[in-house]
Design a protein around this motif. Structure first.
Motif, PDB file in Angstrom:
ATOM      1  N   SER A 153      -4.624  -1.346 -11.808  1.00  0.00           N
ATOM      2  CA  SER A 153      -5.840  -1.852 -10.910  1.00  0.00           C
ATOM      3  C   SER A 153      -5.593  -3.177 -10.211  1.00  0.00           C
ATOM      4  CB  SER A 153      -7.142  -1.592 -11.581  1.00  0.00           C
ATOM      5  OG  SER A 153      -7.238  -0.646 -12.592  1.00  0.00           O
ATOM      6  N   TYR A 154      -5.920  -3.458  -9.089  1.00  0.00           N
ATOM      7  CA  TYR A 154      -6.088  -4.791  -8.579  1.00  0.00           C
ATOM      8  C   TYR A 154      -7.605  -5.286  -8.797  1.00  0.00           C
ATOM      9  CZ  TYR A 154      -1.764  -3.881  -6.649  1.00  0.00           C
ATOM     10  OH  TYR A 154      -0.341  -3.378  -6.396  1.00  0.00           O
ATOM     11  N   LYS A 155      -7.807  -6.580  -8.542  1.00  0.00           N
ATOM     12  CA  LYS A 155      -9.198  -6.899  -8.682  1.00  0.00           C
ATOM     13  C   LYS A 155     -10.296  -6.186  -7.913  1.00  0.00           C
ATOM     14  CE  LYS A 155      -8.904 -11.779  -9.894  1.00  0.00           C
ATOM     15  NZ  LYS A 155      -8.397 -12.991  -9.262  1.00  0.00           N
ATOM     16  N   ASN A 156      -9.775  -6.162  -6.688  1.00  0.00           N
ATOM     17  CA  ASN A 156     -10.954  -5.220  -5.906  1.00  0.00           C
ATOM     18  C   ASN A 156     -10.424  -3.914  -5.556  1.00  0.00           C
ATOM     19  OD1 ASN A 156     -12.988  -7.511  -6.264  1.00  0.00           O
ATOM     20  ND2 ASN A 156     -11.488  -8.302  -4.753  1.00  0.00           N
ATOM     21  N   ASN A 157      -9.196  -3.779  -6.026  1.00  0.00           N
ATOM     22  CA  ASN A 157      -8.532  -2.528  -5.160  1.00  0.00           C
ATOM     23  C   ASN A 157      -7.941  -1.609  -6.219  1.00  0.00           C
ATOM     24  OD1 ASN A 157      -8.629  -2.510  -2.501  1.00  0.00           O
ATOM     25  ND2 ASN A 157      -7.089  -4.268  -2.383  1.00  0.00           N
ATOM     26  N   ARG A 158      -7.816  -0.105  -5.948  1.00  0.00           N
ATOM     27  CA  ARG A 158      -7.588   0.704  -6.894  1.00  0.00           C
ATOM     28  C   ARG A 158      -6.022   0.500  -7.534  1.00  0.00           C
ATOM     29  NH1 ARG A 158      -5.034   3.733  -4.003  1.00  0.00           N
ATOM     30  NH2 ARG A 158      -5.992   3.653  -1.854  1.00  0.00           N
ATOM     31  N   GLY A 159      -5.118   0.507  -6.535  1.00  0.00           N
ATOM     32  CA  GLY A 159      -3.817   0.491  -6.901  1.00  0.00           C
ATOM     33  C   GLY A 159      -3.275   1.687  -7.129  1.00  0.00           C
ATOM     34  N   ILE A 160      -3.170   2.225  -8.563  1.00  0.00           N
ATOM     35  CA  ILE A 160      -2.773   3.357  -8.835  1.00  0.00           C
ATOM     36  C   ILE A 160      -3.404   3.831 -10.053  1.00  0.00           C
ATOM     37  CG2 ILE A 160      -0.274   3.673  -7.697  1.00  0.00           C
ATOM     38  CD1 ILE A 160       0.741   3.037 -10.451  1.00  0.00           C
ATOM     39  N   GLY A 176       3.760   9.384   0.529  1.00  0.00           N
ATOM     40  CA  GLY A 176       2.429   9.339   0.784  1.00  0.00           C
ATOM     41  C   GLY A 176       2.163   8.157   1.889  1.00  0.00           C
ATOM     42  N   PRO A 177       0.987   8.525   2.457  1.00  0.00           N
ATOM     43  CA  PRO A 177       0.559   7.487   3.510  1.00  0.00           C
ATOM     44  C   PRO A 177       0.489   6.237   3.311  1.00  0.00           C
ATOM     45  CG  PRO A 177      -1.319   8.927   3.102  1.00  0.00           C
ATOM     46  CD  PRO A 177      -0.178   9.397   2.093  1.00  0.00           C
ATOM     47  N   ASN A 178       0.539   5.154   4.123  1.00  0.00           N
ATOM     48  CA  ASN A 178       0.614   3.608   3.757  1.00  0.00           C
ATOM     49  C   ASN A 178      -0.924   3.586   2.966  1.00  0.00           C
ATOM     50  OD1 ASN A 178       2.764   2.940   5.164  1.00  0.00           O
ATOM     51  ND2 ASN A 178       1.788   2.819   7.057  1.00  0.00           N
ATOM     52  N   GLY A 179      -0.475   2.598   1.940  1.00  0.00           N
ATOM     53  CA  GLY A 179      -1.824   2.357   1.246  1.00  0.00           C
ATOM     54  C   GLY A 179      -1.943   3.281  -0.069  1.00  0.00           C
ATOM     55  N   ALA A 180      -0.934   4.364  -0.183  1.00  0.00           N
ATOM     56  CA  ALA A 180      -1.298   5.310  -1.229  1.00  0.00           C
ATOM     57  C   ALA A 180      -1.015   4.686  -2.602  1.00  0.00           C
ATOM     58  CB  ALA A 180      -0.358   6.638  -0.825  1.00  0.00           C
ATOM     59  N   GLY A 181      -0.057   4.017  -2.445  1.00  0.00           N
ATOM     60  CA  GLY A 181       0.167   3.435  -3.857  1.00  0.00           C
ATOM     61  C   GLY A 181       1.915   3.318  -4.348  1.00  0.00           C
ATOM     62  N   LYS A 182       2.687   3.584  -3.267  1.00  0.00           N
ATOM     63  CA  LYS A 182       3.962   3.713  -3.525  1.00  0.00           C
ATOM     64  C   LYS A 182       4.507   2.567  -4.089  1.00  0.00           C
ATOM     65  CE  LYS A 182       4.831   5.025   0.591  1.00  0.00           C
ATOM     66  NZ  LYS A 182       3.369   5.140   1.229  1.00  0.00           N
ATOM     67  N   SER A 183       4.358   1.340  -3.216  1.00  0.00           N
ATOM     68  CA  SER A 183       5.131  -0.114  -3.771  1.00  0.00           C
ATOM     69  C   SER A 183       4.377  -0.454  -5.114  1.00  0.00           C
ATOM     70  CB  SER A 183       4.493  -1.083  -2.687  1.00  0.00           C
ATOM     71  OG  SER A 183       5.179  -0.748  -1.413  1.00  0.00           O
ATOM     72  N   THR A 184       3.196  -0.046  -5.463  1.00  0.00           N
ATOM     73  CA  THR A 184       2.332  -0.428  -6.549  1.00  0.00           C
ATOM     74  C   THR A 184       3.030   0.141  -7.823  1.00  0.00           C
ATOM     75  OG1 THR A 184       0.285  -0.744  -5.439  1.00  0.00           O
ATOM     76  CG2 THR A 184       0.160  -0.664  -7.856  1.00  0.00           C
ATOM     77  N   THR A 185       3.487   1.438  -7.728  1.00  0.00           N
ATOM     78  CA  THR A 185       4.249   2.198  -8.626  1.00  0.00           C
ATOM     79  C   THR A 185       5.520   1.610  -9.064  1.00  0.00           C
ATOM     80  OG1 THR A 185       3.095   4.258  -7.995  1.00  0.00           O
ATOM     81  CG2 THR A 185       5.023   4.442  -9.116  1.00  0.00           C
TER      82      THR A 185
HETATM   83  P1  ADP Z   1       2.062   1.967  -0.353  1.00  0.00           P
HETATM   84  O1  ADP Z   1       3.123   1.318  -0.870  1.00  0.00           O
HETATM   85  O2  ADP Z   1       1.813   3.476  -0.578  1.00  0.00           O
HETATM   86  O3  ADP Z   1       1.770   1.767   0.975  1.00  0.00           O
HETATM   87  P2  ADP Z   1       0.548  -0.104  -2.102  1.00  0.00           P
HETATM   88  O4  ADP Z   1       0.902   0.301  -3.369  1.00  0.00           O
HETATM   89  O5  ADP Z   1       0.987  -1.095  -1.326  1.00  0.00           O
HETATM   90  O6  ADP Z   1       0.527   1.334  -1.048  1.00  0.00           O
HETATM   91  O7  ADP Z   1      -1.141   0.039  -1.952  1.00  0.00           O
HETATM   92  C1  ADP Z   1      -1.872   0.693  -2.859  1.00  0.00           C
HETATM   93  C2  ADP Z   1      -3.432   0.244  -2.951  1.00  0.00           C
HETATM   94  O8  ADP Z   1      -3.437  -1.073  -3.671  1.00  0.00           O
HETATM   95  C3  ADP Z   1      -4.019  -0.231  -1.719  1.00  0.00           C
HETATM   96  O9  ADP Z   1      -5.329   0.204  -1.549  1.00  0.00           O
HETATM   97  C4  ADP Z   1      -3.753  -1.772  -1.343  1.00  0.00           C
HETATM   98  O10 ADP Z   1      -4.772  -2.152  -0.439  1.00  0.00           O
HETATM   99  C5  ADP Z   1      -3.574  -2.129  -2.665  1.00  0.00           C
HETATM  100  N1  ADP Z   1      -3.060  -3.505  -3.077  1.00  0.00           N
HETATM  101  C6  ADP Z   1      -1.675  -3.178  -2.998  1.00  0.00           C
HETATM  102  N2  ADP Z   1      -1.168  -4.589  -3.327  1.00  0.00           N
HETATM  103  C7  ADP Z   1      -2.305  -5.448  -3.478  1.00  0.00           C
HETATM  104  C8  ADP Z   1      -2.415  -6.709  -3.986  1.00  0.00           C
HETATM  105  N3  ADP Z   1      -1.530  -7.781  -4.114  1.00  0.00           N
HETATM  106  N4  ADP Z   1      -3.644  -7.146  -4.049  1.00  0.00           N
HETATM  107  C9  ADP Z   1      -4.776  -6.303  -4.141  1.00  0.00           C
HETATM  108  N5  ADP Z   1      -4.635  -4.924  -3.711  1.00  0.00           N
HETATM  109  C10 ADP Z   1      -3.407  -4.596  -3.481  1.00  0.00           C
END
Ligand code: ADP
Length: 291
Positions: free
Chosen positions: A12-19, A36-45
């Motif tokens: 979890s990020y501060k204000n965002n769900r992440g994965i 997954g669509p943009n923002g789905a959580g791929k990069s976060t994973t």
């Molecule tokens: P994807 O790679 O599938 O496009 P991300 O993993 O980048 O998706 O993002 C997943 C969710 O985490 C999104 O809601 C995004 O806004 C949030 N997020 C990603 N990186 C950060 C960050 N550094 N700080 C806060 N929220 C983030």
């Protein structure tokens, strides 16, 4: 045991769900897609797996090693292409690659040159003179240079033209033959369909499904297009109808039920025409994304 294993991985990020609670495993030698669509959580994973960011809860292993505690050891055998590559502009490609290769024992000049040839990358250009696509190629060479056991690519094809994508996919198949496992993320279905043995679908931070490409395309879902007078008025609700779309005299159903039953129902209608076909991957995925 899988070469990559995620167990309820949550970030979890501060204000965002992440994965949230993401679990799946990747077998040695497979090309595994992450879609997954943009923002789905791929990069976060991916960034969590590589220990650039810490998991909030859950855990994961790569080569059986803990992603947090043994990250240094893991990274020696991983090649990673980030979704966005940033380099010092004032450097030649060849110098940048040689410089970054110093972290790895098995740097082979021949491999660098071979990879550059396959991708049509001029090693003697300065980074600042390169287009976005060519910078991507530098990132790809950098990720593959040390013959890693596991190759993790975050949106690798963005910026590559179709011909170059083709060469790139050939290259990945070669890497697979060499014994490498490949994990790559994408929001473009067709390329995942071309490349992957299995695919994990992620939506709003949660894993929707892990499937073999084969069963995704060969599952029982059917597109049924019915043409008849008053198709738009047809109020029969078939069991197994996932979605319906009406266009004038045509009713299009995405159907996932008993085919005999469907045929009986169709038989009782004054049909002008009927078409039963396999849905495209796009349609199957839209269903996963929407439901
Ligand atoms: P994807 O790679 O599938 O496009 P991300 O993993 O980048 O998706 O993002 C997943 C969710 O985490 C999104 O809601 C995004 O806004 C949030 N997020 C990603 N990186 C950060 C960050 N550094 N700080 C806060 N929220 C983030």
């Amino acid at each position: 045991m899988g070469i990559v294993e995620l167990h309820n991985l949550t970030k979890s990020y501060k204000n965002n769900r992440g994965i949230v609670d993401v679990s799946f495993s990747i077998e040695e030698g497979e090309i595994f897609g992450f879609i997954g669509p943009n923002g789905a959580g791929k990069s976060t994973t991916i960034r969590t797996l590589l220990n650039f960011i810490y998991p909030t809860s859950g855990h994961a292993t790569i080569f059986g090693k803990d992603i947090v505690k043994e990250s240094k050891e893991i990274r020696r055998h991983v090649g990673y292409l980030p979704s966005e590559v940033h380099y010092y502009d004032d450097m030649k490609v060849i110098d940048l690659l040689t410089y970054s290769a110093r972290f790895h024992k098995n740097f082979k000049e021949k491999r660098m040159k071979d990879l550059a040839t396959i991708l049509d990358l001029n090693l003697n250009r300065k980074i600042e003179d390169l287009s976005f696509g060519n910078r991507k190629k530098v990132g790809i060479v950098q990720a593959l240079l040390h013959e890693p056991q596991l190759i993790i690519l975050d949106e690798p094809t963005s910026g590559l033209d179709p011909l170059m994508q083709h060469h790139f996919f050939d290259l990945l198949h070669q890497e697979q033959k060499r014994g490498a496992t490949i994990f790559f993320s994408s929001h473009v279905l067709s390329e995942v369909q071309k490349m992957c043995d299995r695919v994990a679908i992620i939506k709003e931070g949660q894993l929707v499904k892990v499937e073999t490409m084969e069963s995704l395309t060969k599952n029982k879902m059917k597109n049924v297009t019915i043409a008849m007078e008053g198709a738009d008025q047809l109020s029969i609700e078939f069991d197994g109808v996932i979605s319906r779309e009406v266009k004038r005299n045509e009713l299009k159903l995405l159907y996932n039920g008993d085919i005999q039953w469907l045929l009986k129902q169709l038989n009782s209608l004054p049909l002008q025409d009927v078409l039963i076909e396999e849905p495209s991957l796009e349609e199957i995925f839209m269903h996963y994304y929407e439901s």
